[in-house]
Design a protein around this motif. Structure first.
Motif, PDB file in Angstrom:
ATOM      1  N   ILE A 175       2.510   4.660  -0.787  1.00  0.00           N
ATOM      2  CA  ILE A 175       1.816   5.863  -1.280  1.00  0.00           C
ATOM      3  C   ILE A 175       2.080   6.138  -2.759  1.00  0.00           C
ATOM      4  CG2 ILE A 175       3.620   7.534  -0.577  1.00  0.00           C
ATOM      5  CD1 ILE A 175       1.148   9.277   0.423  1.00  0.00           C
ATOM      6  N   HIS A 209      -3.425   3.520   0.236  1.00  0.00           N
ATOM      7  CA  HIS A 209      -2.361   3.828   1.194  1.00  0.00           C
ATOM      8  C   HIS A 209      -2.881   4.132   2.610  1.00  0.00           C
ATOM      9  CE1 HIS A 209       1.329   5.429   2.854  1.00  0.00           C
ATOM     10  NE2 HIS A 209       0.684   6.545   3.167  1.00  0.00           N
ATOM     11  N   ASP A 228       0.843  -1.212   0.000  1.00  0.00           N
ATOM     12  CA  ASP A 228       0.000   0.000   0.000  1.00  0.00           C
ATOM     13  C   ASP A 228       0.873   1.254   0.000  1.00  0.00           C
ATOM     14  OD1 ASP A 228      -2.793  -1.139   0.317  1.00  0.00           O
ATOM     15  OD2 ASP A 228      -1.798  -2.076   2.028  1.00  0.00           O
TER      16      ASP A 228
END
Ligand code: ADP
Ligand code: NI
Length: 213
Positions: free
Chosen positions: A62, A69, A60
């Motif tokens: 960013i 995220h 996840d």
């Protein structure tokens, strides 16, 4: 049972990172997984938590997955599908949240988090760290080096992803600092040699760059 979950996590990240070449590919995750496991054994941390967190630490991210995220949706979904209990899911998610470097250094609260953070950072330094930095730089249209752009060692959350810098500057802005941010004794020892490899590389790079006519 736990062995199977780790194998499934390996398969899951392999598939997820299939088309990712920016330096955050499957092989990065796999190296972090192996290194974190090695450190965890030395530091007597919980091996299952370390293996699972290291395999899921970038799912996840960013930059790769901005929409998942915030709540770590990919990691949570995977762990729920494996029927892992809420305690383990919370622990792994808190480790993933604690380990990332965004211009600021945060020390993870658990020994398991420390092992994963150290392994992730060890993969950013040394010979592999050099290769990853230039892969990232190429991917983000950055110059290899530009003597007219000064480096900015005062990195903050705001300027860390500043576009106007070069890959060589990234060594001064981040990579040379990582050696002193290692949490565990095991990682500190490994980091010393990897840091030397980068320093030698930069020294040779500057020698070649500054050739006299
Ligand atoms: P993390 O693995 O902690 O999420 P990053 O996403 O910041 O770290 O970086 C991933 C890889 O890309 C690392 O090897 C890092 O050194 C490299 N990288 C990040 N930012 C830059 C940059 N500005 N220039 C060159 N390499 C970079
Ligand atoms: Ni990583």
């Amino acid at each position: 049972m736990n062995e199977n979950i780790i194998l499934n996590a390996e398969k899951y990240v392999k598939k997820l990172f299939l088309n990712e070449f920016s330096g955050h590919d499957f092989w990065h995750t796999f190296r972090v997984f192996k290194m974190a496991t090695k450190i965890a054994k030395m530091e007597k941390a919980n091996i299952f938590i370390v293996k699972l967190s290291s395999l899921l630490h970038d799912v996840d991210d960013i930059k790769l997955s901005p929409q998942t995220h915030k709540n770590k949706d990919n990691a949570v979904k995977f762990m729920k599908e494996q029927n892992l209990n809420e305690d383990i899911i919370l622990k792994v998610i808190s480790i993933i949240n604690e380990i990332s470097f965004n211009g600021e250094h945060k020390t993870p609260s658990s020994i398991e988090g420390k092992c994963v953070q150290d392994a992730d950072r060890l993969d950013a330094i040394g010979a592999i760290g050099i290769a990853r930095a230039f892969a990232y730089g190429g991917n983000h249209n950055r110059e290899i080096y530009n003597p007219n752009i000064e480096f900015n060692t005062e990195v903050t959350k705001e300027n860390y992803r500043n576009k106007n810098s070069t890959t060589i500057n990234h060594f001064y802005e981040k990579l040379f600092k990582l050696k002193d941010f290692m949490n565990t004794k095991t990682a500190k020892e490994i980091a010393i040699n990897r840091d030397k490899v980068m320093k030698n590389f930069i020294e040779e790079f500057m020698l070649e760059w500054n050739i006299e006519k």
